[in-house]
Motif scaffolding. Structure first.
Motif, PDB file in Angstrom:
ATOM      1  N   PRO A  11      48.840  38.649  32.790  1.00  0.00           N
ATOM      2  CA  PRO A  11      48.902  37.948  34.080  1.00  0.00           C
ATOM      3  C   PRO A  11      47.651  38.238  34.890  1.00  0.00           C
ATOM      4  O   PRO A  11      47.230  39.367  35.029  1.00  0.00           O
ATOM      5  CB  PRO A  11      50.147  38.507  34.755  1.00  0.00           C
ATOM      6  CG  PRO A  11      50.598  39.637  33.917  1.00  0.00           C
ATOM      7  CD  PRO A  11      49.987  39.527  32.579  1.00  0.00           C
ATOM      8  N   GLY A  12      47.093  37.176  35.416  1.00  0.00           N
ATOM      9  CA  GLY A  12      45.850  37.325  36.150  1.00  0.00           C
ATOM     10  C   GLY A  12      46.113  37.428  37.643  1.00  0.00           C
ATOM     11  O   GLY A  12      47.262  37.404  38.082  1.00  0.00           O
ATOM     12  N   PRO A  13      45.043  37.522  38.400  1.00  0.00           N
ATOM     13  CA  PRO A  13      45.212  37.644  39.855  1.00  0.00           C
ATOM     14  C   PRO A  13      45.978  36.481  40.461  1.00  0.00           C
ATOM     15  O   PRO A  13      46.692  36.656  41.451  1.00  0.00           O
ATOM     16  CB  PRO A  13      43.778  37.688  40.379  1.00  0.00           C
ATOM     17  CG  PRO A  13      42.894  37.452  39.230  1.00  0.00           C
ATOM     18  CD  PRO A  13      43.658  37.564  37.982  1.00  0.00           C
ATOM     19  N   THR A  14      45.816  35.286  39.847  1.00  0.00           N
ATOM     20  CA  THR A  14      46.550  34.146  40.394  1.00  0.00           C
ATOM     21  C   THR A  14      48.038  34.399  40.390  1.00  0.00           C
ATOM     22  O   THR A  14      48.741  34.142  41.372  1.00  0.00           O
ATOM     23  CB  THR A  14      46.274  32.880  39.559  1.00  0.00           C
ATOM     24  OG1 THR A  14      44.960  32.947  39.053  1.00  0.00           O
ATOM     25  CG2 THR A  14      46.461  31.644  40.381  1.00  0.00           C
ATOM     26  N   GLN A  15      48.511  34.918  39.263  1.00  0.00           N
ATOM     27  CA  GLN A  15      49.948  35.166  39.177  1.00  0.00           C
ATOM     28  C   GLN A  15      50.380  36.170  40.236  1.00  0.00           C
ATOM     29  O   GLN A  15      51.436  36.010  40.859  1.00  0.00           O
ATOM     30  CB  GLN A  15      50.339  35.666  37.773  1.00  0.00           C
ATOM     31  CG  GLN A  15      50.489  34.554  36.756  1.00  0.00           C
ATOM     32  CD  GLN A  15      49.201  34.271  36.015  1.00  0.00           C
ATOM     33  OE1 GLN A  15      48.127  34.317  36.614  1.00  0.00           O
ATOM     34  NE2 GLN A  15      49.305  34.000  34.736  1.00  0.00           N
ATOM     35  N   LEU A  53      40.942  41.267  27.360  1.00  0.00           N
ATOM     36  CA  LEU A  53      41.365  39.869  27.382  1.00  0.00           C
ATOM     37  C   LEU A  53      41.243  39.217  26.021  1.00  0.00           C
ATOM     38  O   LEU A  53      41.945  38.253  25.725  1.00  0.00           O
ATOM     39  CB  LEU A  53      40.541  39.082  28.408  1.00  0.00           C
ATOM     40  CG  LEU A  53      40.947  39.318  29.851  1.00  0.00           C
ATOM     41  CD1 LEU A  53      40.024  38.585  30.782  1.00  0.00           C
ATOM     42  CD2 LEU A  53      42.381  38.869  30.067  1.00  0.00           C
ATOM     43  N   LEU A 110      37.250  45.025  30.321  1.00  0.00           N
ATOM     44  CA  LEU A 110      38.117  43.908  30.708  1.00  0.00           C
ATOM     45  C   LEU A 110      38.008  42.773  29.708  1.00  0.00           C
ATOM     46  O   LEU A 110      39.013  42.185  29.281  1.00  0.00           O
ATOM     47  CB  LEU A 110      37.733  43.427  32.115  1.00  0.00           C
ATOM     48  CG  LEU A 110      38.632  42.372  32.724  1.00  0.00           C
ATOM     49  CD1 LEU A 110      40.031  42.904  32.876  1.00  0.00           C
ATOM     50  CD2 LEU A 110      38.095  41.930  34.074  1.00  0.00           C
ATOM     51  N   ALA A 111      36.764  42.481  29.299  1.00  0.00           N
ATOM     52  CA  ALA A 111      36.556  41.400  28.343  1.00  0.00           C
ATOM     53  C   ALA A 111      37.265  41.710  27.031  1.00  0.00           C
ATOM     54  O   ALA A 111      37.964  40.861  26.473  1.00  0.00           O
ATOM     55  CB  ALA A 111      35.059  41.201  28.107  1.00  0.00           C
ATOM     56  N   GLY A 140      33.277  45.531  33.030  1.00  0.00           N
ATOM     57  CA  GLY A 140      33.316  44.166  32.507  1.00  0.00           C
ATOM     58  C   GLY A 140      33.593  44.147  31.015  1.00  0.00           C
ATOM     59  O   GLY A 140      34.402  43.357  30.523  1.00  0.00           O
ATOM     60  N   LEU A 178      48.987  36.750  43.147  1.00  0.00           N
ATOM     61  CA  LEU A 178      48.995  36.126  44.460  1.00  0.00           C
ATOM     62  C   LEU A 178      50.119  35.113  44.569  1.00  0.00           C
ATOM     63  O   LEU A 178      50.721  34.948  45.635  1.00  0.00           O
ATOM     64  CB  LEU A 178      47.637  35.469  44.730  1.00  0.00           C
ATOM     65  CG  LEU A 178      46.519  36.474  45.026  1.00  0.00           C
ATOM     66  CD1 LEU A 178      45.173  35.791  45.058  1.00  0.00           C
ATOM     67  CD2 LEU A 178      46.777  37.151  46.358  1.00  0.00           C
ATOM     68  N   ASP A 179      50.390  34.424  43.454  1.00  0.00           N
ATOM     69  CA  ASP A 179      51.508  33.489  43.469  1.00  0.00           C
ATOM     70  C   ASP A 179      52.789  34.217  43.843  1.00  0.00           C
ATOM     71  O   ASP A 179      53.563  33.773  44.694  1.00  0.00           O
ATOM     72  CB  ASP A 179      51.687  32.846  42.077  1.00  0.00           C
ATOM     73  CG  ASP A 179      50.802  31.622  41.917  1.00  0.00           C
ATOM     74  OD1 ASP A 179      50.651  31.149  40.789  1.00  0.00           O
ATOM     75  OD2 ASP A 179      50.275  31.160  42.939  1.00  0.00           O
ATOM     76  N   TYR A 189      52.896  35.164  47.535  1.00  0.00           N
ATOM     77  CA  TYR A 189      53.105  34.102  48.508  1.00  0.00           C
ATOM     78  C   TYR A 189      54.258  33.195  48.141  1.00  0.00           C
ATOM     79  O   TYR A 189      54.387  32.091  48.655  1.00  0.00           O
ATOM     80  CB  TYR A 189      51.829  33.256  48.650  1.00  0.00           C
ATOM     81  CG  TYR A 189      50.726  33.979  49.384  1.00  0.00           C
ATOM     82  CD1 TYR A 189      49.656  34.521  48.681  1.00  0.00           C
ATOM     83  CD2 TYR A 189      50.744  34.114  50.756  1.00  0.00           C
ATOM     84  CE1 TYR A 189      48.633  35.184  49.344  1.00  0.00           C
ATOM     85  CE2 TYR A 189      49.732  34.766  51.422  1.00  0.00           C
ATOM     86  CZ  TYR A 189      48.684  35.306  50.710  1.00  0.00           C
ATOM     87  OH  TYR A 189      47.679  35.945  51.378  1.00  0.00           O
TER      88      TYR A 189
END
Lengths: 526, 366, 80
Positions: free
Chosen positions: C54-58, C47, C43-44, C40, C60-61, C64
């Motif tokens: 790019p985070g996990p959202t990117q 960041l 990572l902190a 942690g 997964l984006d 999909y």
């Protein structure tokens, strides 16, 4: 009594150690604790134990004019007139038989006589106020049950007064207190177990419970926790409370303390255990839940509609006493849109000259108020209340005039103060008063969010608290719908059929169901 | 067992309800409107993923009693692949909780505490949740029990006063284009419904197992009902502009007007909503921590609560650069990934487990 | 400024450790705590310096993307 002997032995041990250090040659490290037939030796033993105790009186006299005897007693603890009349008179004047213990017993007109063999027993009886009789040639001493000392009259406890209901309160003497309980609960199922706690104080403790209603596991747990206590002296029930509670770091009390016998009896009838401590009128009740700390006997001595209304009022003001200043600070600082516009304008005007942000203002005023309240408690009663109220008002006005605080702030502090007085038990009230300050800080930094987070943290603590195994927030948290009717409102007497469930198996019914009163049937005509 | 506490079926139902509803009523009405228009109130009824997920959860629990889905992974597909799948699961949970926390934070900062840094809001919530989770599942269960009535009361308190202002014609025409619009609107909601997988972690901890199924199904029903009512109210009040607001429900709260005197009480709405969000985050946090502790074969999950809390906070900062992207992702890729992880994977596991059982059964007989 | 943030993170980790370390029994638990905490912290700190990672959202984006495109088309039809 065995417990008492053990503690007496330890007391003697410490006494002996002290005198052994003082005079290493004179004292036998293990003096015989048994009495001898020689009167002088016995007297010498007792004198050495009670060396430098000027209130222990040794009275020499002759039984029947011939046999020597010594009466030992502690001045101030013994009923000396009765001793003169019922012990000395018969023995000195009319004694014609052989001076043996059975005959002496017959002559003494006292109901409680014990024969004692060892010095530990004698010390225990003497400190209880019973004079000891030693006779020449007898190996045993006689303890005569005639204690008497100054006792307060039974009066209403000042902190727990009610409008309607008994005005009796516990006093400092254990026997008087147990008698008060017995008067309320006459059944022989009211068991009162005795024990002594405190090496030097030898304080008598009584544990009361009703067999068949109180869970045996609870009683056992209470006894074992009490037996574990090893302390010099017990002066107040709070000493015991702090040593047996589940969570000592919590600001919330896990045992209830009360000075009213009717409150204690009510709890006994619900299956709780009551601990009485000699020397203090506060008795402890265990286990206890958060809700019971917010209840007052007043609720039950009024009719249920009134009781319910007052209860709701009390819950509301309980919330205000915790959240009042925080709410105000949060609204003024972060959520001004919530204030109705006319009020907003007047508030803005009154806050114009105030140099501090709302949080600082609030902290200042609240600390001032707490200080005044504490100071008021030290003053004699009549002056104290006047000074507190007048002081608060005057200081408040002066502060407003000086432009240090704003008028709404004084209002909020006053209302919060009144609200905190509504808590029926002082211990909960003060816990909430203290928790107000962190809540204010949270509200000052995070507005309503801070308020909610503060509430969550407090709830978290309350939800994890247990009092003798009973979850602190029951019947709200482990949801017990049947017990809620006495929590959310004050159910009418004819609906309170079941006892609140504390732990384990319990005796559910306390009154026959279906006793709702009504006019007699067939009462229609004329 | 890592967790010695037990919850009642009743508490589990409440936990599940509060684990789904708070954020659902906050953000979904707007998104649902975009797809379903005036049929948005029908969308919550298509709770397919919820039912499928629950079916998988209960069947898997019947085959492997006392184990949650991460533990069942190992039993079904073997130790190493099971551990990998379990890790993936837990990482996804971490990701999801980051999104939830971010939603919460953006809402609070964007609507109320404008100048407070997001990390303070998120961090404080994580801290408070960490304290609760450290107390164990019993504490979280009791919180859910205690706070549910407050949450529901709040909900009713917002809906009931605005009933006079609702315009029923906004609802019509019903199903003008068939059921496609409402189904399309239901698409986003599947994310929330598939979050029911959390039940898999709570099920082994329930004391009275027989009532658990009923309890959870009732919870699901209540969730659907709540969403239908929320959507209906939003639709009937705001009509066409529903899609324009990020938080339509907040607008409803703003409508509260008691005697023209107490207005703008939405701050109180926020306060009580936070209670619901708190329970939701607690449940997810707890699941993550418990899952991680079991995955690492630890004897106690308490030591890792705070470090995971740190990861959760970081996750919430990392998942999206801003609110718009967040909302966009929620309506698209998150739904897909949630359905994959929480619906498809459990069903596959279930099928495999069922086949295995059959196979073992025939092998034993043979 | 960035370094103060890193210091803050370090202080936070120290606080956590001070509270948790004496309480945890067992080597496994202590290692788990340390591992996650250090992860942690790293990572902190990362960041803090590179917030645009790019985070996990990117991820997964990107994964999909085809499905997302399909949905976008559907939405265009709707609001059109």
């Amino acid at each position: 009594m065995g417990n008492g002997k053990k503690l007496m032995k330890r007391l003697l041990r410490s006494v002996r150690q002290k005198s052994a250090n003082a005079d290493p040659q004179g004292q036998d490290p293990n003096p015989p604790t048994e009495l001898s037939a020689n009167l002088d030796e016995n007297v010498r033993m007792i004198q050495s134990i009670y060396e430098d105790c000027s209130d222990v009186i040794f009275h020499d006299f002759f039984i029947g004019g011939q046999t020597r005897a010594v009466l030992v007693y502690i001045e101030g603890l013994t009923h000396i007139e009765e001793v003169d009349r019922h012990v000395l008179a018969p023995l000195q004047q009319h004694f014609a038989l052989e001076p043996e213990l059975p005959n002496i017993r017959k002559a003494i007109a006292v109901s409680s006589i014990k024969e004692l063999k060892s010095t530990t027993d004698i010390v225990e009886q003497l400190s209880g106020g019973n004079p000891i009789l030693f006779v020449e040639g007898e190996k045993q001493g006689l303890s005569v049950g005639l204690p008497m000392w100054e006792k307060r009259a039974i009066e209403e406890p000042s902190a727990e007064s009610v409008l309607r209901g008994p005005r009796e309160g516990f006093i400092e003497s254990l026997r008087s207190n147990t008698a008060l309980l017995r008067r309320k609960i006459k059944s022989p199922n009211l068991k009162i177990k005795a024990m002594n706690i405190g090496v030097y104080s030898g304080t008598k403790i009584a544990v009361a419970y009703i067999e068949g209603i109180a869970a045996p596991a609870l009683v056992e747990e209470m006894m074992s926790r009490l037996r574990r206590i090893d302390i010099d002296g017990v002066l107040e029930s709070v000493y015991i409370e702090e040593l047996i509670e589940d969570n000592p770091t919590s600001p919330f009390p896990q045992l209830l303390s009360t000075e009213r016998p009717d409150v204690a009896s009510a709890y006994l009838l619900e299956g709780h255990v009551v601990v009485l401590v000699d020397g203090t009128p506060s008795v402890l009740v265990a286990p206890v839940t958060f809700i019971s700390l917010l209840q007052s006997p007043e609720d039950y001595y009024e009719r249920y509609v009134v009781g319910t209304a007052i209860r709701w009022l009390r819950y509301l003001f309980f919330g205000i006493s915790l959240l009042g200043p925080s709410f105000y600070v949060a609204v003024i600082t972060y959520h001004q849109e919530m204030i109705p516009t006319p009020l907003l304008l007047t508030m803005a005007k009154s806050r114009e000259q105030v140099p501090f942000p709302a949080l600082v203002e609030a902290l200042l005023m609240e600390s001032m108020f707490e200080a005044l309240r504490e100071a008021g408690a030290r003053l004699p009663k009549q002056i104290g209340t006047a000074v507190s109220i007048v002081g608060a008002l005057v200081i408040g006005q002066a502060a407003i005039a000086a432009g240090i605080v704003s008028a709404p702030m004084v209002m909020v502090v006053a209302i919060t103060g009144i609200a905190s007085f509504m808590a029926p038990r002082f211990t909960v009230g003060i816990a909430i008063r203290l928790l107000r300050f962190p809540m204010m800080l949270l509200a000052g930094f995070l507005g309503f969010l801070g308020l909610i987070l503060g509430i969550i943290v407090i709830l978290n603590h309350l939800l994890s608290l247990r009092s003798f195994g009973v979850p602190y927030m029951s019947p709200l948290a482990p949801f017990k719908s049947r017990d809620l009717r006495d929590v959310l409102a004050r159910a009418p007497r004819w609906m309170l059929n079941t006892r609140p469930h504390l732990t384990g198996k319990w005796n559910p019914y306390r009154q026959a169901p279906g006793q709702r009163p009504g006019p007699a049937k067939g009462d229609e005509g004329g | 067992m890592v967790e010695k506490g037990r919850i009642s079926a009743f508490q589990m139902g409440r936990m599940i309800y509060l684990a789904i509803t708070p954020t659902a009523i906050l953000t979904t009405p707007a998104i649902t409107f975009k797809f379903a228009k005036q049929d948005m109130w029908i969308s919550p009824i298509w709770a397919f993923c919820g039912l499928i997920t629950l079916y998988a959860v209960f069947r898997l629990h019947a085959i492997y009693p006392g184990r949650n889905i991460v533990q069942a992974c190992e039993a079904v597909i073997g130790r190493l692949p099971g551990k990998l799948l379990g890790a993936l699961f837990l990482l996804y949970y971490l990701y999801l909780i980051g999104i939830i926390l971010r939603e919460y934070g953006e809402f609070v900062v964007g609507s109320f505490l404008f100048t407070t840094p997001l990390i303070v809001v998120s961090g404080s919530m994580v801290l408070v949740c960490a304290i609760a989770v450290r107390g164990g599942v019993e504490i979280v269960g009791r919180f859910a029990e205690l706070l549910l009535p407050a949450f529901v009361t709040l909900f009713l308190f917002i809906i009931i006063p605005i009933i006079p202002d609702l315009r029923v014609p906004n609802m019509f025409p019903i199903m003008a284009n068939g059921i496609t619009p409402s189904l399309a609107g239901a698409f986003v909601l599947q994310t929330w419904f598939s979050e029911l997988i959390s039940a898999s972690f709570l099920l082994p901890l329930v004391a009275d197992q027989k009532k658990a199924k009923t309890s959870v199904l009732i919870a699901l029903l209540m969730i659907v009902l709540t969403l239908v009512v929320a959507n209906l109210a939003t639709l009937m009040l705001l009509g066409d502009i529903t899609g324009g607001y990020t938080y339509p429900f907040l607008i409803l709260a703003r409508y509260i007007n008691l005697a023209e005197f107490f207005t703008h009480l939405e701050a109180i709405f926020m306060a009580i909503w936070v209670l619901g969000a708190f329970v939701k985050i607690c449940v997810f946090f707890y699941v993550t921590v418990l899952g991680a502790a079991q995955w690492m074969n630890l004897s106690d999950y308490r030591p890792i609560v705070f470090p995971i809390g740190l990861l959760v906070t970081l996750s919430s900062m990392w998942v999206a650069p801003d609110l718009q992207k967040l909302t966009f992702s929620i309506s698209t890729s998150v739904t897909f990934s949630a359905m994959t992880m929480f619906v498809i994977v459990p069903m596959l596991l279930l099928c495999l487990a069922w086949v295995q059982k059959r196979w073992r059964g025939t092998a034993a007989k043979g | 400024m960035k370094w103060t943030a890193v210091l803050g993170i370090a202080a936070l980790l120290a606080l956590m450790a001070a509270y948790e370390w004496p309480k945890t029994k067992g080597k496994k638990e202590k290692t788990a705590f340390a591992a996650i905490a250090v992860l942690g912290g790293l990572l902190a700190s990362w960041l803090v310096f590179y917030p645009e990672t790019p985070g996990p959202t990117q991820c997964l984006d990107a994964l999909y993307k085809p499905l997302v495109k399909m949905i976008e088309n559907l939405t265009q039809e709707r609001s059109g």
